[in-house]
Design a protein around this motif. Sequence first.
Motif, PDB file in Angstrom:
ATOM      1  N   ASP A 130       9.701  -8.657 -11.992  1.00 38.12           N
ATOM      2  CA  ASP A 130      10.706  -7.749 -11.969  1.00 38.12           C
ATOM      3  C   ASP A 130      10.480  -6.179 -11.350  1.00 38.12           C
ATOM      4  N   GLU A 131       9.317  -6.391 -10.426  1.00 33.25           N
ATOM      5  CA  GLU A 131       9.015  -5.100  -9.356  1.00 33.25           C
ATOM      6  C   GLU A 131      10.199  -5.365  -8.222  1.00 33.25           C
ATOM      7  N   THR A 132      11.002  -4.199  -8.308  1.00 28.32           N
ATOM      8  CA  THR A 132      11.887  -4.433  -7.114  1.00 28.32           C
ATOM      9  C   THR A 132      11.608  -3.988  -6.015  1.00 28.32           C
ATOM     10  N   GLU A 133      12.465  -4.639  -4.867  1.00 35.60           N
ATOM     11  CA  GLU A 133      12.249  -4.110  -3.547  1.00 35.60           C
ATOM     12  C   GLU A 133      12.354  -2.674  -3.119  1.00 35.60           C
ATOM     13  N   GLU A 134      13.220  -1.649  -4.043  1.00 36.56           N
ATOM     14  CA  GLU A 134      13.336  -0.535  -3.707  1.00 36.56           C
ATOM     15  C   GLU A 134      11.838   0.367  -4.117  1.00 36.56           C
ATOM     16  N   GLN A 135      11.513  -0.230  -5.378  1.00 37.19           N
ATOM     17  CA  GLN A 135      10.218   0.264  -5.883  1.00 37.19           C
ATOM     18  C   GLN A 135       8.954   0.102  -5.281  1.00 37.19           C
ATOM     19  N   LEU A 136       8.947  -0.867  -4.712  1.00 35.39           N
ATOM     20  CA  LEU A 136       7.828  -1.305  -3.938  1.00 35.39           C
ATOM     21  C   LEU A 136       7.908  -0.490  -2.477  1.00 35.39           C
ATOM     22  N   ARG A 137       9.032  -0.520  -1.975  1.00 32.50           N
ATOM     23  CA  ARG A 137       9.337   0.268  -0.642  1.00 32.50           C
ATOM     24  C   ARG A 137       9.007   1.696  -0.831  1.00 32.50           C
ATOM     25  N   THR A 138       9.558   2.141  -2.091  1.00 28.06           N
ATOM     26  CA  THR A 138       9.156   3.844  -2.075  1.00 28.06           C
ATOM     27  C   THR A 138       7.755   3.932  -2.353  1.00 28.06           C
ATOM     28  N   ASP A 139       6.905   3.067  -3.009  1.00 31.59           N
ATOM     29  CA  ASP A 139       5.725   3.386  -3.480  1.00 31.59           C
ATOM     30  C   ASP A 139       4.782   3.185  -2.255  1.00 31.59           C
ATOM     31  N   TRP A 140       5.087   2.369  -1.379  1.00 32.83           N
ATOM     32  CA  TRP A 140       4.407   2.087  -0.239  1.00 32.83           C
ATOM     33  C   TRP A 140       4.464   3.093   0.835  1.00 32.83           C
ATOM     34  N   VAL A 141       5.721   3.538   0.910  1.00 36.55           N
ATOM     35  CA  VAL A 141       6.099   4.793   1.790  1.00 36.55           C
ATOM     36  C   VAL A 141       5.398   6.064   1.623  1.00 36.55           C
ATOM     37  N   ARG A 142       5.409   6.158   0.022  1.00 39.91           N
ATOM     38  CA  ARG A 142       4.621   7.553  -0.318  1.00 39.91           C
ATOM     39  C   ARG A 142       3.284   7.335  -0.164  1.00 39.91           C
ATOM     40  N   ALA A 143       2.554   6.382  -0.302  1.00 35.89           N
ATOM     41  CA  ALA A 143       1.325   6.144  -0.155  1.00 35.89           C
ATOM     42  C   ALA A 143       0.910   6.231   1.634  1.00 35.89           C
ATOM     43  N   LEU A 144       1.614   5.860   2.198  1.00 32.58           N
ATOM     44  CA  LEU A 144       1.476   6.106   3.707  1.00 32.58           C
ATOM     45  C   LEU A 144       1.735   7.424   4.185  1.00 32.58           C
ATOM     46  N   THR A 145       2.695   8.056   3.707  1.00 36.71           N
ATOM     47  CA  THR A 145       3.003   9.408   3.920  1.00 36.71           C
ATOM     48  C   THR A 145       1.811  10.146   3.580  1.00 36.71           C
ATOM     49  N   ARG A 146       1.303  10.375   2.540  1.00 37.42           N
ATOM     50  CA  ARG A 146       0.069  10.876   1.874  1.00 37.42           C
ATOM     51  C   ARG A 146      -1.041  10.705   2.827  1.00 37.42           C
ATOM     52  N   THR A 147      -1.316   9.470   3.190  1.00 35.72           N
ATOM     53  CA  THR A 147      -2.528   9.251   4.026  1.00 35.72           C
ATOM     54  C   THR A 147      -2.330   9.700   5.418  1.00 35.72           C
TER      55      THR A 147
ATOM     56  N   ASN B 263      -9.158  -1.285  -9.567  1.00 35.13           N
ATOM     57  CA  ASN B 263      -8.416  -2.460  -8.922  1.00 35.13           C
ATOM     58  C   ASN B 263      -8.535  -2.459  -7.384  1.00 35.13           C
ATOM     59  N   PRO B 264      -9.785  -3.369  -7.002  1.00 33.20           N
ATOM     60  CA  PRO B 264     -10.037  -3.191  -5.542  1.00 33.20           C
ATOM     61  C   PRO B 264      -9.059  -4.143  -4.716  1.00 33.20           C
ATOM     62  N   HIS B 265      -8.153  -4.812  -5.515  1.00 35.03           N
ATOM     63  CA  HIS B 265      -7.187  -5.622  -4.676  1.00 35.03           C
ATOM     64  C   HIS B 265      -5.678  -4.810  -4.453  1.00 35.03           C
ATOM     65  N   ALA B 266      -5.497  -3.605  -5.247  1.00 36.41           N
ATOM     66  CA  ALA B 266      -4.284  -3.133  -5.339  1.00 36.41           C
ATOM     67  C   ALA B 266      -3.644  -2.418  -3.917  1.00 36.41           C
ATOM     68  N   ALA B 267      -2.564  -2.697  -3.447  1.00 32.72           N
ATOM     69  CA  ALA B 267      -1.875  -2.356  -2.217  1.00 32.72           C
ATOM     70  C   ALA B 267      -2.169  -0.844  -2.016  1.00 32.72           C
ATOM     71  N   LEU B 268      -1.614  -0.171  -3.123  1.00 36.26           N
ATOM     72  CA  LEU B 268      -1.704   1.297  -2.875  1.00 36.26           C
ATOM     73  C   LEU B 268      -3.120   2.085  -2.809  1.00 36.26           C
ATOM     74  N   GLU B 269      -4.267   1.373  -3.162  1.00 41.68           N
ATOM     75  CA  GLU B 269      -5.536   1.565  -2.886  1.00 41.68           C
ATOM     76  C   GLU B 269      -5.828   1.429  -1.355  1.00 41.68           C
ATOM     77  N   TYR B 270      -5.340   0.332  -0.608  1.00 39.21           N
ATOM     78  CA  TYR B 270      -5.959   0.036   0.472  1.00 39.21           C
ATOM     79  C   TYR B 270      -4.828   1.034   1.621  1.00 39.21           C
ATOM     80  N   LEU B 271      -3.772   1.587   1.251  1.00 42.99           N
ATOM     81  CA  LEU B 271      -2.994   2.319   1.806  1.00 42.99           C
ATOM     82  C   LEU B 271      -3.559   3.820   1.631  1.00 42.99           C
ATOM     83  N   LYS B 272      -4.403   3.968   0.760  1.00 41.90           N
ATOM     84  CA  LYS B 272      -5.058   5.360   0.905  1.00 41.90           C
ATOM     85  C   LYS B 272      -5.993   5.544   2.202  1.00 41.90           C
ATOM     86  N   HIS B 273      -6.491   4.558   2.707  1.00 38.41           N
ATOM     87  CA  HIS B 273      -7.465   4.509   3.776  1.00 38.41           C
ATOM     88  C   HIS B 273      -6.883   4.658   4.982  1.00 38.41           C
TER      89      HIS B 273
END
Length: 301
Positions: free
Chosen positions: A14-31, A280-290
């Motif tokens: 149930d994790e939506t396209e918009e939710q995933l997109r928003t989370d990834w963009v926010r993480a990329l922006t921060r990095t 959580n070493p596998h989390a996408a948002l953890e990888y996007l912090k680097h």
Amino acid sequence: MAELVMVHGIGPEDETEEQLRTDWVRALTRTLRENGRQEQADRLHEGSTSVAMAHYRSLFAPYVPQDDWDMPFPEQMALTSEAVGENIMDNIHRHASDPLDSAEAARELSELRTEIGPEQGPYAPVRLVVAMLGRLGPIARSGFAALSSTGVFHLGQVAAYLDDESVREGAIESVLSRVTGDTKAVIAHSLGTVVAYEALHRLDRPLPLLVTFGSPLGLRSVIRERLRPQPLRTPDQLKRWVNIADRDDYIVSTLRLRTLFPETDDVLERTHMVKNANGNPHAALEYLKHWETVAPLAQVL
């Protein structure tokens, strides 16, 4: 018309396209901001840099367990799920940074190979594998298999992609439908790296960059032998491929992905190593912090 296409991995249905997109963009922006790329961060945040998420979670709806005892897939998929789980244990045994985690995985593997017999049928081993995974340090800390139904579903998503042709084709199409002549980069996580790998082999236009992280592309007995096309090779239209891994990421099958490809391959670079949060070493948002993950994107966007 997306300049950046993102491809998610395993996770809640149930994790939506918009939710995933928003989370990834926010993480990329921060990095980007943390590494002095303010203008690029602003463009991403404001939408001047177009972004799309290739979303295929709905394809797994038939395989969502209703409870901890439900096994909603056919026998072949159960066998594939078991094999994926065993490969994950072996990953932890071979390259966990903590010797105790490695030793624990070795013990579980030995027990697994002793206890599983043909008389048990195809479904009992999956439950046993999920229970064992839940006891292993890196996985227990992440919650990957905290509930039996969750662990079964996570393994089942990989099995569904490999064994259900409609799932496979639907996931590949979710990528190809978003990659256009304007696309400068594709970034992919977990199972999404497998989907992206196969999709980009069908691409009929150049793609400057692929970034993969948390990739199971080298799982020995399951994915490596069933990837399409064979033998393994870089997609013809791809110009640069950067792979990122955390040695404690239990999904990462090899820390030297390049060794699985021909020696003449000059597109796939040597894997860049990072250290994600222990929880959580596998989390996408953890990888996007680097910066190792984001720097290649900053170069092309």
